[in-house]
Design a protein around this motif. Structure first.
Motif: not given
Length: 276
Positions: A25-29, A61-67, A98-107, A124-128
């Protein structure tokens, strides 16, 4: 499991239940983001119609709050739009990205009013990205303005150029893309939804302050104009955006969809040419 055919089996639950099932869940923000032209109509989207996905275009996809590697729930058309955006984003970025990527998201889905409540928004928070030349990962996109705005000048300029390059690719696909210029709630992520553009690509409206802020920032930070950034589509913004179109081999105003897409795609390519 089929990537497309998985239906969310659980009904609405508490945050603890959702997180326990691996759906963040995107409890914040900022869970509620009304469209700039007013709230979207009630499409009658049921939580049971949402699909659960652990990736976008095969990139996790990854949760930005805790990785943590995390699955999110999407309305199917919105998920397809996210995949199309990422496919084109990969085509437009430099060859060594190139791949692989990591997509970080708040929800994505959140049990609240607005597009998050329909599974039609992504924070969307970050793209590695992997560097093909040496196999290491680097930040191809960093939505954490709250962090990089205080970095040394060279590092900050690199992140800012890549930031607006990726936003150019997002604005090509989505009518509603909220940046750090809109408000402080978006200093650590970019909000994306298809409340207005639906299943199609975006177009530009001079009445949209959010889109105008993007145009002004792009003219200034990518194309080198001294464009003022105030969210008002006045004569200067009109002139500078038309000059960008001219550099890209087009003419006229970005108020037509075809020219808007030339502006967005060309600005993305220009950003990544400046900071490959």
């Amino acid at each position: 499991m089929s990537r497309r055919g998985i239906l969310a089996a659980a009904a609405l639950g508490s945050a603890a239940t959702l997180l326990g099932a691996g759906v963040a869940r995107a409890d914040q923000p900022g869970e509620y983001h009304p469209a700039p032209d007013g709230p979207a109509p009630d499409d009658g989207v049921s939580v049971l119609a949402l699909v659960t996905q652990s990736e976008v275009n095969n990139e996790p996809t990854y949760y930005e709050v805790n990785g943590a590697r995390t699955s999110f729930r999407y309305e199917p058309t919105f998920y397809s739009r996210m995949e199309l955006w990422h496919q084109r984003w990969r085509q437009w970025t430099p060859n060594h990205w190139t791949a692989p990527h990591q997509i970080y998201c708040y929800g994505v889905y959140v049990n609240k009013p607005g597009m998050h409540g329909e599974g039609r928004a992504f924070d969307l928070a970050r793209l590695l990205i992997t560097n093909r030349n040496n196999g290491t990962m680097f930040l191809g996109f960093n939505g954490r303005y709250d962090q990089w705005s205080t970095w040394s000048t060279d590092a900050m300029i690199t992140e800012r150029i890549r930031y607006w390059g990726t936003l150019a690719s997002l604005h090509y696909h989505f009518r509603h893309v909220i940046s750090y210029l809109d408000n402080s709630e978006h200093h650590n992520h970019v909000h994306i939804d298809n409340a207005i553009s639906g299943g199609g690509d975006s177009s530009f409206a001079t009445s949209s302050s959010t889109q105008t802020l993007f145009v002004q920032a792009t003219c200034r930070y990518i194309w080198g104009f001294d464009t003022g950034i105030d969210g008002e589509f006045g004569p200067q913004t009109q002139s500078h955006s038309a000059a960008v179109l001219s550099r890209l081999g087009s003419d006229g105003s970005i108020t037509t969809q075809s020219r808007w897409q030339v502006f967005c795609r060309g600005s993305a390519l220009q950003a990544w040419a400046m900071r490959p």
